[in-house]
Design a protein around this motif. Structure first.
Motif, PDB file in Angstrom:
ATOM      1  N   GLY A 140       0.716  -3.572   5.601  1.00  0.00           N
ATOM      2  CA  GLY A 140       0.196  -3.376   4.244  1.00  0.00           C
ATOM      3  C   GLY A 140       1.112  -3.852   3.137  1.00  0.00           C
ATOM      4  O   GLY A 140       0.973  -3.421   1.996  1.00  0.00           O
ATOM      5  N   ARG A 141       2.067  -4.740   3.457  1.00  0.00           N
ATOM      6  CA  ARG A 141       2.891  -5.354   2.401  1.00  0.00           C
ATOM      7  C   ARG A 141       2.327  -6.758   2.129  1.00  0.00           C
ATOM      8  O   ARG A 141       2.139  -7.534   3.068  1.00  0.00           O
ATOM      9  CB  ARG A 141       4.351  -5.466   2.845  1.00  0.00           C
ATOM     10  N   SER A 151       0.853  -1.193   0.000  1.00  0.00           N
ATOM     11  CA  SER A 151       0.000   0.000   0.000  1.00  0.00           C
ATOM     12  C   SER A 151       0.890   1.245   0.000  1.00  0.00           C
ATOM     13  O   SER A 151       2.035   1.206   0.447  1.00  0.00           O
ATOM     14  CB  SER A 151      -0.898  -0.002   1.235  1.00  0.00           C
ATOM     15  N   SER A 152       0.362   2.306  -0.523  1.00  0.00           N
ATOM     16  CA  SER A 152       1.138   3.559  -0.537  1.00  0.00           C
ATOM     17  C   SER A 152       0.212   4.694  -0.111  1.00  0.00           C
ATOM     18  O   SER A 152      -1.011   4.562  -0.124  1.00  0.00           O
ATOM     19  CB  SER A 152       1.688   3.810  -1.939  1.00  0.00           C
ATOM     20  N   HIS A 189      -9.089  -3.699  -0.999  1.00  0.00           N
ATOM     21  CA  HIS A 189      -8.853  -3.258  -2.380  1.00  0.00           C
ATOM     22  C   HIS A 189      -8.301  -4.416  -3.218  1.00  0.00           C
ATOM     23  O   HIS A 189      -8.751  -4.646  -4.356  1.00  0.00           O
ATOM     24  CB  HIS A 189      -7.865  -2.083  -2.366  1.00  0.00           C
ATOM     25  N   CYS A 244      -1.074 -10.629   3.395  1.00  0.00           N
ATOM     26  CA  CYS A 244      -0.751  -9.234   3.700  1.00  0.00           C
ATOM     27  C   CYS A 244      -0.302  -9.098   5.150  1.00  0.00           C
ATOM     28  O   CYS A 244      -0.891  -9.701   6.052  1.00  0.00           O
ATOM     29  CB  CYS A 244      -1.965  -8.339   3.450  1.00  0.00           C
ATOM     30  N   LEU A 281      -6.918   2.993  -5.974  1.00  0.00           N
ATOM     31  CA  LEU A 281      -8.057   2.860  -5.069  1.00  0.00           C
ATOM     32  C   LEU A 281      -9.197   3.754  -5.540  1.00  0.00           C
ATOM     33  O   LEU A 281      -8.980   4.895  -5.942  1.00  0.00           O
ATOM     34  CB  LEU A 281      -7.653   3.271  -3.651  1.00  0.00           C
ATOM     35  N   THR A 300      -7.984  -1.608   4.526  1.00  0.00           N
ATOM     36  CA  THR A 300      -8.556  -1.030   3.302  1.00  0.00           C
ATOM     37  C   THR A 300      -7.792  -1.532   2.084  1.00  0.00           C
ATOM     38  O   THR A 300      -8.384  -1.864   1.048  1.00  0.00           O
ATOM     39  CB  THR A 300      -8.485   0.508   3.353  1.00  0.00           C
ATOM     40  N   TYR A 301      -6.465  -1.614   2.229  1.00  0.00           N
ATOM     41  CA  TYR A 301      -5.656  -2.077   1.106  1.00  0.00           C
ATOM     42  C   TYR A 301      -5.966  -3.544   0.793  1.00  0.00           C
ATOM     43  O   TYR A 301      -6.072  -3.937  -0.369  1.00  0.00           O
ATOM     44  CB  TYR A 301      -4.175  -1.903   1.414  1.00  0.00           C
ATOM     45  N   VAL A 332      -2.366   4.347   3.174  1.00  0.00           N
ATOM     46  CA  VAL A 332      -3.641   3.620   3.127  1.00  0.00           C
ATOM     47  C   VAL A 332      -3.669   2.593   4.254  1.00  0.00           C
ATOM     48  O   VAL A 332      -2.680   1.881   4.488  1.00  0.00           O
ATOM     49  CB  VAL A 332      -3.804   2.921   1.758  1.00  0.00           C
ATOM     50  N   PRO A 343      -4.048  -0.743   6.176  1.00  0.00           N
ATOM     51  CA  PRO A 343      -3.812  -2.120   5.679  1.00  0.00           C
ATOM     52  C   PRO A 343      -5.093  -2.882   5.393  1.00  0.00           C
ATOM     53  O   PRO A 343      -5.167  -3.622   4.408  1.00  0.00           O
ATOM     54  CB  PRO A 343      -3.021  -2.777   6.808  1.00  0.00           C
TER      55      PRO A 343
END
Lengths: 151, 321
Positions: A92-93, A31-32, A43, A88, A131, A39-40, A35, A37
Motif C-alpha cells: 500500500g505504498r 495507506s494508513s 481510492h 502502488c 476514504l 482498496t487504497y 486499509v 492495498p
C-alpha cells in the motif's frame, strides 16, 4: 568585496537557471489504518478521477495508473501536459513518478520544470482525501495506453 | 513492411503518415468492385496463404522497431500501432476484395477472415477518430504541406504501393488504391484538405448512425460486413462495443512503453537544451569583462608610464639617492 561578488554571482546564476527547473524528492503516498492495498489503490484512482485527471493507462491487477497532468507555464502562458505514473506496492505504498520532457529522473531525486513540480504537489495533496465510509467505487476495467489530450 | 524503415526520412514519413491517414479514412479508398464467380478449393487455399503471408510479414516485425525509427514524432508508439493496423487492414481488405462476390467460401478462409474482422473495425475507428479530432492547426499544416509539395499525394501512394507489393497484395487492389489516392488528391486541390476530411468523416458518421451490426452467418454477409467497414457504407462502423476488442498487449510491456514514451516539449521556454547555459554564460561574461578590463587599464597605465620614462631619459646613468 570578494564575498559580495560571490553572493552576486550566486544570485545571478539562480535568477537564470534555478527559476525554470527545480530538484525534488520522490513523492510517496501510503495507506494508513490497515486499509487493504487494493482498496487504497481504488481510492487513489477514484480521487484522481474526481479531481479531473485524465487516465492515460490503468492496470488494476498490477496496481499501476498513469495520468495526464495539464498545467500552464506561467512565463510563456503555454498550456500542455506531462504524464505522471502512480505505482502502488503490495503493502500500500504508492510512488508518484513524474514523466515527460525536461524531467531528469535520478534514483533519489528528480529535476523538473517548476510549474510541473507545483502540479505534482497539488496532485499529491489531492490524494490525501479521506476514504469514504462505504469505500471507494471499484477501479473498473483496465485502460489501454492512450495519449494525453492536447489543450 | 519488411523493408528497411531506416531509409525513410523522418520528416517525409510524418507527412506521409498524415496523408496516409486522410486517405485511409476516405470512403472512396476502397470503393471498388471485385472478381465475381465461384471460389474453388485451390483458390481458397491460395487466398488463405496470401492472407497469412501478408499478415505474417507485418506481425513479424519486432514491436518497437518502427517506433524507434519514428522517435521524432510526438507519439512514435501510437504511430507504429496505427501503421501496423493500417497495413494489416490492407492485406485483409485485399483478400476480401478477391472473394467479394463469391457465393460461399472455404470454411478455413471464412473462419480466418472472421477472426481478423476486428482489425478492420479497429483501424476504421482509429482513422476516423484521428481525423475527426484533427486540430485546425494540424489541418492548416497539412494544407501548407500539400501546397509546398504538390507531389506529396503521389509520394504517399508510391510509398503505400511499395509496401503493399511487399505484403503480396494483388495488382488489382493496388491499382484501385492508386485511383483512390488520385481522387482524393484531385479533391484536395479543388477544395482543401480540411474540407475533404470533414466530408469523409461526415459521411462515415451518417452511415454508422443508420443501422446496427447484423449477424453475418453467410459468406456473402461476412464480405458485406467487411466492405461496409472499409467503405463506411453499412453497419456499425463506429458503434462502440460492436466489434470485439483486439487483444490487449502484455501489461509490463505496455507499462514500459508508457514510462519511456517521449512527449514533445510544449513550452517554448524549454525548447532548446542549451538555453540555461546561454543564460549562465551571459551572466558570467560581465564579471569577466570587469575583471579583465580592470587588469587591462592597470597594465595600460603602467605601460604608458614606462614609455614616458623611456622617452624622457637622456641617456645619463640614474642613481638612487
Amino acid at each position: 568585496m570578494t564575498r559580495s561578488a560571490a553572493w552576486l554571482l550566486v544570485a545571478a546564476l539562480c535568477a537564470g537557471g534555478c527559476a525554470s527547473t527545480i530538484t525534488t524528492q520522490p513523492q510517496l503516498v501510503a495507506s494508513s489504518g490497515g486499509v487493504d492495498p487494493d482498496t487504497y489503490f481504488a481510492h487513489l484512482v477514484w480521487t484522481l478521477r474526481l479531481r479531473g485527471y485524465e487516465i492515460a493507462l490503468l492496470q488494476p491487477e498490477q496496481r499501476r495508473v498513469g495520468v495526464c497532468a495539464h498545467f500552464q507555464d506561467p512565463e510563456t502562458a503555454q498550456r500542455g501536459a506531462h504524464r505522471v505514473a502512480v505505482i502502488c506496492s503490495p503493502i500500500g505504498r504508492c510512488h508518484i513518478v513524474p514523466l515527460g520532457p525536461k524531467v531528469e529522473r535520478e534514483p533519489t531525486r528528480y529535476h523538473l520544470p517548476r510549474p510541473f513540480a507545483d502540479e505534482l504537489q497539488a496532485m499529491r495533496r489531492s490524494m490525501d482525501l479521506p476514504l469514504s465510509p462505504g469505500g471507494p467505487p471499484p477501479v473498473g476495467e483496465r485502460v489501454a495506453h492512450r495519449p494525453c489530450q492536447a489543450q | 513492411m519488411t523493408g528497411p524503415p531506416e531509409a525513410l526520412d523522418r520528416r517525409a514519413f510524418l507527412r506521409r503518415s498524415l496523408v496516409t491517414g486522410a486517405l485511409a479514412a476516405a470512403p472512396s479508398l476502397a470503393g471498388c468492385g471485385a472478381a465475381p464467380g465461384m471460389l474453388g478449393a485451390a483458390d481458397g487455399r491460395a487466398l488463405l496463404e496470401r492472407l497469412e503471408r501478408g499478415l505474417g510479414r507485418v506481425r513479424d516485425v519486432p514491436r518497437g522497431r518502427v517506433a524507434r525509427e519514428l522517435r521524432g514524432m510526438a507519439r512514435p508508439q501510437l504511430a507504429e500501432d496505427v501503421l501496423r493496423h493500417t497495413l494489416e487492414s490492407f492485406v485483409i481488405a485485399d483478400v476480401a476484395q478477391s472473394v467479394h462476390r463469391a457465393p460461399r467460401l472455404p470454411a478455413a478462409l471464412e473462419a480466418r477472415l472472421r477472426r481478423e474482422l476486428p482489425v478492420l473495425a479497429r483501424t476504421s475507428d482509429v482513422h476516423q477518430a484521428l481525423l475527426r479530432s484533427m486540430p485546425p492547426r494540424a489541418r492548416r499544416g497539412l494544407d501548407a504541406e500539400l501546397r509546398a509539395d504538390p507531389s506529396l499525394p503521389s509520394d504517399v501512394a508510391a510509398w503505400v504501393d511499395a509496401h503493399a507489393a511487399e505484403l503480396g497484395t494483388s495488382h488489382a487492389g493496388r491499382a484501385k488504391l492508386r485511383l483512390a489516392v488520385r481522387d482524393v488528391d484531385a479533391r484536395m486541390r479543388r477544395q482543401s484538405a480540411s474540407a475533404v476530411i470533414d466530408d469523409c468523416v461526415g459521411k462515415v458518421e451518417q452511415v454508422s448512425a443508420r443501422a446496427g451490426l447484423q449477424a453475418t452467418p453467410s459468406a456473402g454477409a461476412l464480405m458485406s460486413a467487411i466492405w461496409n467497414q472499409i467503405e463506411g457504407a453499412g453497419h456499425g462502423l463506429t458503434a462502440p462495443g460492436r466489434a470485439p476488442p483486439l487483444p490487449l498487449p502484455d501489461p509490463d510491456v505496455e507499462w514500459a512503453q508508457f514510462l519511456d514514451d517521449h512527449d514533445r516539449i510544449w513550452s517554448a521556454r524549454w525548447a532548446s537544451p542549451g538555453d540555461e547555459e546561454v543564460e549562465i554564460g551571459a551572466i558570467l561574461m560581465p564579471f569577466g569583462a570587469i575583471t579583465c578590463g580592470l587588469l587591462l587599464i592597470v597594465g595600460l597605465i603602467v605601460l604608458v608610464a614606462g614609455a614616458i620614462q623611456n622617452a624622457t631619459w637622456d641617456g645619463s646613468p640614474r642613481f638612487d639617492p
